[in-house]
Every structure is written in C-alpha cells, then in structure tokens.
Scaffold this active site. Sequence first.
Site, PDB file in Angstrom:
ATOM      1  N   LYS A  75       0.837  -1.196   0.000  1.00  0.00           N
ATOM      2  CA  LYS A  75       0.000   0.000   0.000  1.00  0.00           C
ATOM      3  C   LYS A  75       0.874   1.247   0.000  1.00  0.00           C
ATOM      4  O   LYS A  75       2.086   1.183   0.247  1.00  0.00           O
ATOM      5  CB  LYS A  75      -0.917   0.006   1.220  1.00  0.00           C
ATOM      6  CG  LYS A  75      -0.193   0.068   2.554  1.00  0.00           C
ATOM      7  CD  LYS A  75      -1.157   0.027   3.727  1.00  0.00           C
ATOM      8  CE  LYS A  75      -0.383   0.100   5.051  1.00  0.00           C
ATOM      9  NZ  LYS A  75      -1.297   0.135   6.207  1.00  0.00           N
ATOM     10  N   TYR A  82      16.039  30.344   7.360  1.00  0.00           N
ATOM     11  CA  TYR A  82      14.866  31.078   7.840  1.00  0.00           C
ATOM     12  C   TYR A  82      14.880  31.205   9.361  1.00  0.00           C
ATOM     13  O   TYR A  82      15.276  30.283  10.085  1.00  0.00           O
ATOM     14  CB  TYR A  82      13.581  30.361   7.415  1.00  0.00           C
ATOM     15  CG  TYR A  82      13.252  30.518   5.959  1.00  0.00           C
ATOM     16  CD1 TYR A  82      12.967  31.765   5.406  1.00  0.00           C
ATOM     17  CD2 TYR A  82      13.216  29.406   5.128  1.00  0.00           C
ATOM     18  CE1 TYR A  82      12.657  31.902   4.058  1.00  0.00           C
ATOM     19  CE2 TYR A  82      12.905  29.526   3.777  1.00  0.00           C
ATOM     20  CZ  TYR A  82      12.622  30.782   3.249  1.00  0.00           C
ATOM     21  OH  TYR A  82      12.317  30.909   1.917  1.00  0.00           O
TER      22      TYR A  82
END
Length: 373
Positions: free
Chosen positions: A39, A261
């Site tokens: 999956k 940042y």
Amino acid sequence: MPPKERSGAILTVDLDAVRANYRLLRDKAHPAACSAVVKADAYGLGAAQVAAALYEEGCRHFFVAHLEEGISLRPYVAHDAHIFVLHGPPVATEGEFTAHGLIPVLNSEPQVAGWRKHAQALGTTLDAIVQVDSGMSRMGLSPQEIDAWLLDPHFLDGINVHYIMSHLACADEPSNPMNGEQLARFSAIRVRLPQQYRASLANSSGIFLSPDFHFELVRPGAALYGIAPQSGEAHPLRSVVRLQGKVIQTRTIAAGEHVGYSCRYTASEARQVATISVGYADGWLRSMSNQGLAIVDGVKVPQIGAISMDSITLDVSAIAQERVAPGSLVDLICAEHPVDAVAAMAGTIGYEVLTNLGGRYYRDYLGLAQGAR
C-alpha cells in the site's frame, strides 16, 4: 522522471534487499504463507517495482489500502496473484473489484451486504477476506456485527472467505500486554464462527512475537523495506533505501553569521556551509531542522538552520572542499544512517519518513524485475 544528472537528489531502492527481507520473513513465519503489503506505493518506494520483484520471489498475496491502488498494481503481477484491498469496496464500487480481479477485505456489515448482493447479481461466489476488530477499534466487524453474523445463516451467502483477519495495535512493543489480549480476543472470535476459517493476524512486528500469532497468513509491510520490526531488539533486516542529495553550492561564513529562515542557526566561529537540493517538499521533514545530519565519506556532518522547501544546509567544515563541490552527493539515508535513525531525529517513525519521500527524486532500482521494466 528527470534524468539523473538533472535531478536534485537520487533515491536508490535495493530490490535485492527487499527480496532478502521477504525470504527472511517468509522463513520465520513458515508454515504460514507470507504476503506483502504494498500500500501507499510500497511505502513510497514504488509498488510496481517492489511487487514485480516479490512476485518473482514467489509471493502470491499482496495487500493495498485503496481500490485505485489495486487497479494500478494489477498489470504488474500475474493473475495467479491475489490482490487484497484493505479498505474494502467504497460504496457502489463492487463491479470495479470483479472487473480488475481484486479481492476486498470486508470490514463492516454494509460492506458484507454489498459484496453479497454483487455475488447474487452475478450468480456466482466471490472471494473476500473478512476483518474482525480484536481491540484496535479502527476497522473490522464490531462485536455487535459479529453477533449479527452468528444469528444470520445467510450473512456470507455467495462469499468465499479466504481468511478471517485482524490487526495488531502494539506488536512493535513485544512486552505490551495488548498483544496477548488481542490474540486471545481473535482466537475467541474464531471459535465462535460457524466454521474454522483460515486466519491472519501478524503484521511485520507480529511475525517476531511468537508462532502463536502467525496462523495461516502473515502480512509484513514495513519490515520488507528495512524498518526495524521491534524497538529495542536486534534488527535482522537489510537496508533497502539510499537517499543522496546533491550539493548546490558551498560558502564560508564568519562567527556571528546566521543560516536559514528565522536565523535558527548562528555560527560560533567560521564554518563551511553546503546547501543541498532536498527540502520538505521532497519529504525531508522540517522537524529535523538544526538536528538532522548527513554522511560524507563515512563522516557525519550536522544539518544546520531550518529545513526549507527545496533545500537544507550542512556544516561541512570537517570535509575537504573538493568533496563537497557543486554536484557532489551526500548521504541522507544509507546503511550507516538508516530510515529508523532519520525517523528518531524527526520525532516520528520510519513509516512516515519513507511514505513522505517525494516525487522529485531520480529513482534508481537495483535488481529490477522483468515485469516492472
């Protein structure tokens, strides 16, 4: 897929290691059959490539989560392979299952009723797995629905039950009492059923609990891809993934200068900084800001500053400048710094690291199966 020279990073998937992990799990679970959970695009590594390799290895039972995943997988494994869809049929999609040769896992009375009605409309018997809830309270027939099943002799009319299954909640914690509780509940449910169906309970970690959990089918997923099955225990599986990021540029910063940042890193002395073309848009989790690392020629180098959308920054002061020139590769995931170690730094689990790896990487498959070429 971009060519290797144009990509910002290279994700190498060792399918021979996947095969080896499957063999180890299959042998440990013997005489139970061993399936493969593919999956989420085989946990982000490529369901088509992984399933084709495992089919060549002898696997004939594959599990996906969604109907669409099953439809996408079907061309890559022969029709003697069973593809089971864990979430069962979405409303009014039963015809899609039979059209594409898929088998649902029936999780509720409405799903059973829909599959039963579809079998009656076709005038045939249809295969399915029936899931029961053994304590996880997530999917599967509830105790009340099991009671209704036992009172209704036509509950499974037209349905050929391959397995009764359930799912373990705490198998990665061997000493957790929930494991024994779920085994007891599951066994008690089976005893009540009108016949002794074949059963499936163990996921990757459950395979390592004891043979009592194996029944007739085990369902490994994460262990196939090199994730440790049990915390605090020896890790018996091979590493499958290598992620290498490319250096974009390097620079020297002085003491007091900031990186990234929010100025989350400030140099205490002159440092050599390399910018790498991998960021959170590539699934490199932002929670590793200022605490992740990379490996260059066996040397661990710290990630400094905030992780950006498209890049990270490394302190490569300990590395020769020619080794981190633009275009050079650094290891972000490798045998020396595996998925579980990355996950620990990110405050998460290896499953999330793998399934977050993005689509911008150049993907290199080692040992690619003929059916996936």
